[in-house]
Design a protein around this motif. Structure first.
Motif, short mmCIF file in Angstrom:
data_model
loop_
_atom_site.label_atom_id
_atom_site.label_comp_id
_atom_site.label_asym_id
_atom_site.label_seq_id
_atom_site.Cartn_x
_atom_site.Cartn_y
_atom_site.Cartn_z
N HIS A 196 1.10 -1.44 0.20
CA HIS A 196 0.01 0.27 -0.30
C HIS A 196 1.24 0.98 0.27
O HIS A 196 1.77 1.19 0.50
N ASP A 204 1.89 2.27 2.98
CA ASP A 204 2.92 1.55 3.84
C ASP A 204 4.27 2.09 3.33
O ASP A 204 5.22 1.98 4.51
N TYR A 234 9.91 -3.24 6.96
CA TYR A 234 8.80 -1.79 7.55
C TYR A 234 9.36 -1.18 5.87
O TYR A 234 8.53 -0.12 5.28
N ARG A 267 3.25 -4.08 6.95
CA ARG A 267 3.05 -2.71 7.18
C ARG A 267 3.07 -2.84 9.13
O ARG A 267 3.21 -3.88 9.97
#
Length: 123
Positions: free
Chosen positions: A3, A6, A41, A47
């Motif tokens: 996403h 993210d 990350y 996420r």
């Protein structure tokens, strides 16, 4: 596929970690996780939960909101035709340059900044 939020948060984590001169391993130890998780990350592959983001913000000494700064401008920056890459702070060389710049005494830093502006106007 990751996403975009993210990915943005991950880039901001990496940006701040590099600015303070911390390795992924050091951040992971402060947060209590494996460095591979920090890698995930930072790429946006995983996420970051709210509680983990809170821990990361404390370890990097920034407010949680830091990780969301510029998010609303991300689409605008992507659409602009600029000489500067949209992910400038994702570039290790650029971050090293910024870190070095801020280690210079303020009066000399100002003179260096003025010189850089003059040189960039020439090209």
């Amino acid at each position: 596929m990751a996403h975009p939020v993210d990915v943005h948060v991950g880039k901001r984590i990496r940006h701040r970690r590099w600015l303070v001169g911390m390795t992924q391993q050091q951040l992971a130890e402060k947060v209590g996780i494996k460095f591979q998780q920090i890698q995930k990350y930072e790429t946006g592959a995983n996420r970051v939960s709210a509680s983990r983001l809170w821990d990361i913000s404390e370890a990097l000494d920034v407010p949680v909101s830091f990780f969301f700064e510029g998010l609303e401008d991300a689409d605008v920056a992507r659409d602009r035709d600029e000489a500067v890459p949209a992910d400038l702070m994702g570039d290790k060389e650029a971050l090293d340059l910024v870190r070095s710049y801020y280690s210079i005494p303020e009066n000399q830093r100002r003179r260096l900044f003025d010189l850089a502006r003059v040189l960039s106007d020439v090209s």
